[in-house]
Motif scaffolding. Structure first.
Motif, short mmCIF file in Angstrom:
data_model
loop_
_atom_site.label_atom_id
_atom_site.label_comp_id
_atom_site.label_asym_id
_atom_site.label_seq_id
_atom_site.Cartn_x
_atom_site.Cartn_y
_atom_site.Cartn_z
N LYS A 132 1.79 5.05 -9.44
CA LYS A 132 0.91 5.88 -10.26
C LYS A 132 1.65 7.11 -10.80
O LYS A 132 1.47 7.50 -11.95
CB LYS A 132 -0.30 6.31 -9.45
CG LYS A 132 -1.25 5.16 -9.12
CD LYS A 132 -2.46 5.65 -8.33
CE LYS A 132 -3.41 4.47 -8.05
NZ LYS A 132 -4.60 4.92 -7.27
N LEU A 133 2.52 7.70 -9.98
CA LEU A 133 3.29 8.87 -10.42
C LEU A 133 4.21 8.52 -11.58
O LEU A 133 4.32 9.25 -12.57
CB LEU A 133 4.10 9.43 -9.25
CG LEU A 133 3.28 10.16 -8.16
CD1 LEU A 133 4.19 10.54 -6.99
CD2 LEU A 133 2.61 11.41 -8.74
N PRO B 162 0.81 -1.23 0.00
CA PRO B 162 0.00 0.00 0.00
C PRO B 162 0.84 1.28 0.00
O PRO B 162 0.43 2.28 -0.60
CB PRO B 162 -0.82 -0.13 1.29
CG PRO B 162 -0.89 -1.60 1.54
CD PRO B 162 0.42 -2.15 1.07
N ASP B 163 1.99 1.23 0.64
CA ASP B 163 2.83 2.45 0.70
C ASP B 163 3.48 2.78 -0.63
O ASP B 163 4.02 3.89 -0.80
CB ASP B 163 3.93 2.27 1.76
CG ASP B 163 3.36 2.15 3.17
OD1 ASP B 163 2.17 2.48 3.35
OD2 ASP B 163 4.10 1.68 4.06
N ASP B 164 3.49 1.81 -1.59
CA ASP B 164 4.16 2.03 -2.87
C ASP B 164 3.21 2.30 -4.02
O ASP B 164 3.66 2.61 -5.13
CB ASP B 164 5.03 0.80 -3.21
CG ASP B 164 6.10 0.53 -2.17
OD1 ASP B 164 6.50 1.49 -1.50
OD2 ASP B 164 6.51 -0.64 -2.04
N VAL B 165 1.90 2.19 -3.80
CA VAL B 165 0.93 2.35 -4.89
C VAL B 165 0.99 3.76 -5.46
O VAL B 165 0.96 3.96 -6.68
CB VAL B 165 -0.49 2.03 -4.39
CG1 VAL B 165 -1.53 2.38 -5.46
CG2 VAL B 165 -0.60 0.56 -4.00
N ALA B 166 1.12 4.77 -4.59
CA ALA B 166 1.14 6.15 -5.07
C ALA B 166 2.34 6.41 -5.96
O ALA B 166 2.23 7.08 -7.01
CB ALA B 166 1.15 7.11 -3.86
N SER B 167 3.52 5.88 -5.59
CA SER B 167 4.72 6.11 -6.40
C SER B 167 4.59 5.44 -7.76
O SER B 167 5.07 5.96 -8.78
CB SER B 167 5.96 5.60 -5.66
OG SER B 167 5.90 4.18 -5.53
N TYR C 4 10.48 1.56 -12.19
CA TYR C 4 9.63 1.42 -11.01
C TYR C 4 10.39 0.61 -9.96
O TYR C 4 11.03 -0.38 -10.28
CB TYR C 4 8.33 0.67 -11.33
CG TYR C 4 7.43 1.31 -12.36
CD1 TYR C 4 6.23 1.89 -11.96
CD2 TYR C 4 7.74 1.31 -13.71
CE1 TYR C 4 5.37 2.47 -12.90
CE2 TYR C 4 6.91 1.88 -14.64
CZ TYR C 4 5.71 2.46 -14.23
OH TYR C 4 4.87 3.02 -15.16
N TYR D 231 9.28 -1.06 -6.18
CA TYR D 231 8.17 -1.20 -5.24
C TYR D 231 8.23 -2.59 -4.61
O TYR D 231 8.99 -3.46 -5.04
CB TYR D 231 6.83 -1.00 -5.95
CG TYR D 231 6.61 -1.91 -7.14
CD1 TYR D 231 5.99 -3.15 -6.99
CD2 TYR D 231 7.02 -1.52 -8.41
CE1 TYR D 231 5.80 -3.98 -8.07
CE2 TYR D 231 6.82 -2.34 -9.50
CZ TYR D 231 6.21 -3.58 -9.34
OH TYR D 231 6.01 -4.40 -10.42
N SER E 227 3.84 6.05 -13.66
CA SER E 227 3.02 5.72 -14.83
C SER E 227 2.57 7.00 -15.54
O SER E 227 2.54 7.06 -16.78
CB SER E 227 1.79 4.90 -14.42
OG SER E 227 2.20 3.66 -13.87
N GLU E 228 2.20 8.02 -14.77
CA GLU E 228 1.83 9.31 -15.38
C GLU E 228 3.01 9.92 -16.12
O GLU E 228 2.87 10.48 -17.21
CB GLU E 228 1.32 10.26 -14.29
CG GLU E 228 -0.02 9.84 -13.68
CD GLU E 228 -0.40 10.70 -12.50
OE1 GLU E 228 0.39 11.62 -12.16
OE2 GLU E 228 -1.48 10.47 -11.90
#
Length: 887
Positions: free
Chosen positions: A476-477, A469-474, A491, A493, A479-480
């Protein structure tokens, strides 16, 4: 005047003249017999009940005796080896006149194969046997060779790993077991079918092409491969790749066709063609070299694809790889080649993926690099039909691993087994769906999911649920950023392993693929980097393990520091065992290691001593292996091998030296013994009267003596480490190449007679090669000999030519020509002779005794007596009888 008209005195006078003539013949008979004995080339002797009573000169010479007196009185069994005495006794008892073979024995004990023909005659009022002996050793050897060669040919036809069919006037006269299997009738025999034709199997649209090729073959053309469609016994339609040639089958000239099923190959090509665009996109972005080869039924390989990365990874072009695949093994490091061959045998036997790690000579730099190659066999219906391979340059990794291994004394490094997941995702399908075009087997080991589970998770987009869960945000960033910048992104994670249910750290590189500005797919490489986060703890543990191993090692392990003063920081306890000095002696004297070196070898390390004594801080020094002599404390001289590793600080300045030294005295002694042995071998081989060569397990020669150069007329430079097939005469090249290839593949001995070409012309040689095996029963090469047989071949050709001229002169002569035995048996005669005596053919005359042709048998006796004396008679007149009338 008739006898009745003669007077009594005239008759008495004639009778007296006849008596004188008979007496004269009797007096001259021994001399004539002697002349006949010396002039006859056939070995002949006479015996009574097995005891020799007479023998001619040819018989005495054949058995290496000096005179007739040496053999008179001996028995026939004195000249026969023990194993054939029983057979000889049976011939003697039955009075057989049929020729038979025995093993003859000469005066000195030498043996030979003898053909014996005996006949019972009346001699001085008693029954005796006249015996003719011929040395047929060479004839029997040739017959044996012919039988063996025919057996080898039949065995090859039955067991060749491809279909083999022989047909005469379109009728199939031979089809091997593998051919029946390809055509869907495994285990069948040709006799199960009534006069089968090749056109029973070939589809009609190919008939004209096949007929045209057969006519070209008969005209002497070399026809290339032809691909045709055939209907099998079990009603399948398959593609066959065929190659035909003209052969002799029995007494006929027939067509021989080798074929194999290329249906699967065509299917592979079709599927590869359909996915070529997608595959090209994947392979273009992979740093590794990727290839695919077909494995043909004869175990040869045909390259179907090789990625452009070959130039970067191996330093050779795609064209060279395709054209010179068979030479790539020559660029493999000799120390690694046996291991590569062993892996290939395992792959072929187990039909399972294999991993190769070996050194390869880079085509551009000509230096060895470490590469890792993974080969995945492709199996269809239990048959190995191809190999898919991935090759990468792991030179840096292997070098690093080797250094760690040497300093940590065989410490296992986890990084050795790090491998990556490779995948490609296709976005060209309808929205909300993603197709996994490719994913390798490593996904199950690294992430704990099978390939099928990975495909399903990607399609349903639920793979993200296993990310920490702590790595999901990174994620997404990143991927954008990938979509915005349209370039590769990294990546890092944590991912929950599906089998262990524990998080692991992974690193994933994603390479976006675009077509006409549209994002159509992603190529990705994922690897487990959990070990990198544990490296610091592992290094600390490895230091402790290093100390433990060093203290218990047989070699001397040491560290020599240059700061603040030159000194030994550590010396293992094995130093006392090897040098006689304790570790404390080295700590007390920083230059003791140099003082140990033999005076004649100190120049090899003088630069290092100057660095230490001047406290010069050198940089850029590389590890160096030295073989030098040491003088032990007790004065004993030993050979040692030392490997030093330079330790530098962050600025590149040398601060310490770590090294390992070992006693190699026994190895040096063995090397010297080997050198002397090799010198002795070269001396002996160069003195041999025949050509001698040594070759590796592939059949490539690496040694040849001077005699081989003399016999073949080829320079050693054109033979050593090179293929010598180009020097074989074109008429012999195909046969020899096939025999050599079979010998190498089947690891069997090889013997052949053929011609070689040089600047002076062609020469006949006898070529023999015997396999050489290691203690582990592995083929390590061949030792072979070459003999110059040009003279023997020339003699054989002369014999054949002479025989042909003799037959033409004998059979086509307008005069009657014949040969007859002293007993009257007509051995041979020509048609003109048969015509003179009014017989239909020479064969009819052979069934009668020539004595019956004489008007008066006394005339024949006088004729033979005169012939024995004069040896040659011209225009001698006789009264002879024809079949129908008397003349």
């Amino acid at each position: 005047m008739s006898p009745a008209e003669k007077t009594k005195e005239e008759l008495l006078k004639e009778i007296a003249e006849l008596v004188r003539t008979v007496d004269d013949l009797k007096n001259k008979l021994p001399e004539r017999n002697k002349i006949f004995s010396e002039a006859t080339t056939e070995a002949i002797f006479l015996h009574e009940g097995g005891k020799i009573i007479n023998a001619n000169e040819a018989f005495i010479k054949l058995l290496n005796y000096g005179s007739e007196s040496e053999v008179i009185g001996l028995t026939v069994f004195n000249f026969i080896t023990d194993g054939y005495i029983t057979q000889a006794k049976e011939q003697l008892q039955t009075k057989s006149e049929s020729p038979f073979l025995v093993e003859g024995k000469k005066k000195g004990g030498e043996t030979f194969i003898a053909e014996v023909t005996a006949k019972t005659i009346k001699y001085l009022g008693k029954e005796a046997r006249v015996v003719l002996v011929r040395d047929v050793t060479i004839r029997e050897q040739y017959q044996k060779i012919i039988v063996e060669s025919e057996d080898r040919y039949k065995t090859l036809m039955s067991n060749i790993p491809a279909g083999l069919i022989i047909h005469f006037e379109n009728e199939i006269v031979f089809l091997n077991d593998y051919g029946f299997e390809i055509l869907g009738a495994k285990g069948a025999k040709l006799e199960d079918f009534e006069a089968p034709s090749i056109y029973d199997f070939i589809l009609p649209e190919y008939h004209d092409a096949v007929k045209e090729r057969i006519e070209r073959l008969k005209a002497g053309e070399d026809i290339p491969f032809l691909s045709i469609e055939c209907q099998t016994f079990d009603n399948r339609v398959i593609f066959l790749e065929t190659k035909s040639s003209i052969v002799r089958f029995g007494d006929k000239t027939a067509i021989q066709t080798a074929f194999f099923d290329s249906t699967n190959q065509l299917k592979i090509q079709e599927r590869l063609s359909e996915n070529e665009e997608k595959l090209t996109q994947i392979l273009t972005n992979i740093e590794d070299l990727i290839y695919y080869v077909d494995v043909l039924p004869d175990n040869t390989k045909q390259v179907k694809y090789i990625s452009p990365q070959i130039t970067k990874v191996l330093g050779i072009s795609q064209e060279d790889y395709i054209e010179k695949t068979h030479l790539l093994s020559e660029r493999c490091h000799p120390d690694d080649l046996p291991r590569v061959i062993e892996r290939s045998i395992i792959l072929k036997k187990e039909k399972a993926p294999q991993r190769y790690v070996y050194r390869f000579k880079h085509g551009a730099t000509n230096e060895y690099i470490w590469i890792e190659e993974r080969v995945f066999p492709r199996i269809e219906d239990g048959v190995h039909v191809g190999n898919f391979g991935i090759t990468r340059n792991v030179n840096d990794r292997i070098t690093y691993e080797e250094e760690i291994t040497k300093t940590k004394e065989q410490l296992s490094i986890v990084l050795n087994n790090i491998e990556e997941i490779v995948y490609y995702l296709n976005f060209k399908i309808p929205a909300e769906k993603t197709q996994v075009v490719f994913i390798n087997d490593k996904v199950e080991e690294i992430l704990g999911v099978t390939k099928e589970e990975f495909r399903e998770s990607v399609t349903r987009k639920n793979l993200i649920k296993r990310v920490h869960p702590d790595d999901v945000a990174s994620i997404k960033l990143v991927s954008e950023k990938l979509l915005k910048e349209k370039r590769a992104q990294r990546y890092q994670y944590r991912f929950k392993h599906q089998k262990t249910d524990e998080y692991i750290w992974v690193e994933e590189w994603v390479y976006p693929q675009y077509e006409d500005g549209k994002h159509v797919g992603n190529f990705g490489v994922t690897r487990d980097i959990s070990e990198f986060f544990k490296q610091e703890q592992q290094l600390k543990a490895s230091e402790e393990q290093f100390r433990m191993l060093a203290e218990n090692a047989l070699d001397i392990v040491y560290r020599y520091s240059l700061y603040p003063e030159p000194k030994y920081e550590y010396v293992s306890r094995s130093a006392e065992h090897i040098t006689g000095y304790k570790a404390e002696d080295f700590y007390a004297n920083p230059l003791l290691g140099f003082d140990l070196i033999h005076p004649d070898d100190r120049h090899m390390v003088q630069s290092s001593r100057e660095i230490i004594e001047s406290k010069h801080r050198a940089s850029g020094t590389t590890p160096k292996s030295l073989q030098i002599r040491w003088i032990k404390k007790d004065g004993t001289i030993i050979w040692t091998e030392t490997l030093n590793k330079i330790i530098a600080d962050e600025s590149g300045k040398v601060i310490a030296i770590e090294g390992i030294s070992r006693d190699i005295t026994e190895r040096k002694i063995a090397e010297e013994e080997l050198k002397r042995s090799e010198q002795k071998f070269v001396l002996l081989s160069n003195s041999a009267p025949i050509g001698i060569f040594l070759s590796d397990e592939r059949g490539v020669p690496y040694y040849a003596n001077k005699k081989l150069e003399e016999i073949t007329g080829l320079s050693l430079e054109s033979i050593i480490n090179k293929s010598w097939f180009k020097h074989i005469h074109p008429d012999d090249a195909k046969t020899v190449a096939r025999r050599v290839r079979d010998s190498v593949i089947n690891e069997i001995d090889f013997s052949e007679e053929f011609r070689v070409r040089n600047l002076l012309g062609a020469k006949w040689i006898k070529f023999q090669a015997t396999t050489v095996w290691s203690v582990e029963k592995k083929l390590i090469g061949w030792v072979g000999t070459i003999e110059d047989i040009s003279k023997r071949k020339e003699d054989q050709e002369k014999i054949i030519a002479n025989e042909l001229r003799y037959r033409q002169l004998f059979e086509n002569n307008m005069a009657g020509v014949y040969r007859v035995s002293l007993e009257g048996k007509i051995i041979e005669c020509n048609q003109a002779f048969a015509d003179i005596f009014e017989y239909q053919s020479p064969d009819e005359l052979k069934n009668i005794n020539s004595i019956n042709l004489y008007f008066d048998t006394d005339e024949r006796e006088r004729y033979i007596a005169k012939l024995n004396v004069e040896k040659r008679l011209v225009n001698y007149q006789l009264r002879l009888k024809t079949k129908k009338t008397e003349k």
